[in-house]
Design an enzyme around this catalytic site. Sequence first.
Site, PDB file in Angstrom:
ATOM      1  N   HIS A  24       0.858  -1.208   0.000  1.00 40.78           N
ATOM      2  CA  HIS A  24       0.000   0.000   0.000  1.00 40.78           C
ATOM      3  C   HIS A  24       0.879   1.238   0.000  1.00 40.78           C
ATOM      4  O   HIS A  24       0.756   2.081   0.890  1.00 40.78           O
ATOM      5  CB  HIS A  24      -0.861   0.047   1.272  1.00 40.78           C
ATOM      6  N   HIS A  81     -12.642  -8.119  -6.227  1.00 41.96           N
ATOM      7  CA  HIS A  81     -12.152  -6.802  -5.771  1.00 41.96           C
ATOM      8  C   HIS A  81     -11.131  -6.311  -6.786  1.00 41.96           C
ATOM      9  O   HIS A  81     -10.336  -7.112  -7.300  1.00 41.96           O
ATOM     10  CB  HIS A  81     -11.522  -6.993  -4.381  1.00 41.96           C
ATOM     11  N   HIS A 147     -12.971  -4.521   0.887  1.00 42.52           N
ATOM     12  CA  HIS A 147     -12.234  -3.407   1.383  1.00 42.52           C
ATOM     13  C   HIS A 147     -12.560  -2.102   0.679  1.00 42.52           C
ATOM     14  O   HIS A 147     -12.362  -1.020   1.231  1.00 42.52           O
ATOM     15  CB  HIS A 147     -10.737  -3.788   1.224  1.00 42.52           C
ATOM     16  N   TYR A 194      -3.034  -7.048  10.085  1.00 43.01           N
ATOM     17  CA  TYR A 194      -3.697  -6.831   8.796  1.00 43.01           C
ATOM     18  C   TYR A 194      -5.006  -6.056   9.009  1.00 43.01           C
ATOM     19  O   TYR A 194      -5.296  -5.081   8.307  1.00 43.01           O
ATOM     20  CB  TYR A 194      -3.967  -8.192   8.145  1.00 43.01           C
ATOM     21  N   HIS A 227      -5.030 -12.998   0.676  1.00 44.68           N
ATOM     22  CA  HIS A 227      -3.700 -12.803   1.258  1.00 44.68           C
ATOM     23  C   HIS A 227      -3.518 -13.813   2.392  1.00 44.68           C
ATOM     24  O   HIS A 227      -4.388 -13.923   3.268  1.00 44.68           O
ATOM     25  CB  HIS A 227      -3.543 -11.402   1.851  1.00 44.68           C
TER      26      HIS A 227
HETATM   27 FE1  FEO Z   1      -7.926  -4.127  -1.113  1.00 44.38          FE
HETATM   28 FE2  FEO Z   1      -5.658  -6.822  -1.113  1.00 44.38          FE
HETATM   29  O1  FEO Z   1      -6.556  -5.257  -1.725  1.00 44.38           O
END
Ligand code: FEO
Length: 397
Positions: A24, A81, A147, A194, A227
Amino acid sequence: MSARLLKEGVYAVGVVDWNERNFHGHTYVTRRGVTYNSYLIVDDKVVLIDTLRKGFEEELVKNIRDVVIDVSKIDVIVVNHIEPDHSGAFPEILKLCPNAKVYGTERAREGILKYYGVSGNWNVVKSGQSLCIGKRTLNFIGTPMIHWPDSMFTYSIYDKILFSNDAFGQHYATSNVFDDEVDFALLMNEAQKYYANILWPFNSVIAAELSTINKLGIDIKLIAPSHGLVWRKHILEIMRKYFYWSLHSCKNRVAVVYETMWKSTEKMARKIVEGIVSEDIEVALFDVTKDDRTDIASYMLDAKSWIFGSSTHDSEMLPVIASFLHFIKGSKAIGRMSFAFGSYGWSGEAVKCIEDVVSCVSTLYPSLRVIFNPTGVELDKCFEFGKAFALKMKNEM
Ligand code: FEO
């Protein structure tokens, strides 16, 4: 890594990025690396659940070929996503299976087009819609803001697998696939980190959406996030944690976070900590210039109280803690107790600067300032401040 069998007909075909340390941009320090998980379901139709980050296409294609030989055999791509860690490879994969039907939300379609200029044969799905792919049916569950606004989960009824994309993820590069193949405490530590660094700002919608999913009563045998590890043994634990975090639940503990120029603010911080400890309250001390903001945020996620200190520099707080506080402000936390402290030479604005930033995510208590180097008496006052604050916490919990 090669393709891994999750259960009959369902494969993990994603990649491990052992070396990623800043995710990010520079908002998330990933000391254990990152994985970008994609999944392949082989039924009457061949379905790819999510692609991954640009630069890893070759490995994804190799892993798909481990299973189906020919990538053009993919009939369906599900886009849960569109953030680039899950969609960067989408254009390249689409070139290899141009006839594939793509399934995702309207927001995802718009986003993919804006990012890459292609969306393929896109089929807009709404929450609750399903797709039959043979003996399996995939249910799509809208989860906006877990997300991003485009996000959704995909649930395979036959397999009882929830493909949850970002939700329930961890940034944890490992050759293992399942949660019970790694150390549990380490796994939960990464899951908390996370959540604190990716999902915390969306607590209110997460709580509501998880409740809705809970009410659906779907039977989940595996949670396959995009992830980290796949949950199979500890599904209940991670679900409970997500409810706990999303409801802003806290432990009776304190994070003291500071930045210091000539160690005067640090001396104050240490005495405040001693005062808190004297009341048997758990506390952790963080020098924001030495500790990763990612780890500090993780500790703060369920800490009832946050105390921030900074020396005054050019009428402001110091720059590293300023950056950190703006990051924490984004958490939109509620129900926290806080106060500011710091040393100064002549004007002493740092404390007010801290209060201005954190007042929207915590209830403020009186601040504490010291000119230049704290005297013994002033250090005693810091101790008493910490002790009195700990007593307030006990009364409020
Ligand atoms: Fe919102 Fe793993 O991306």
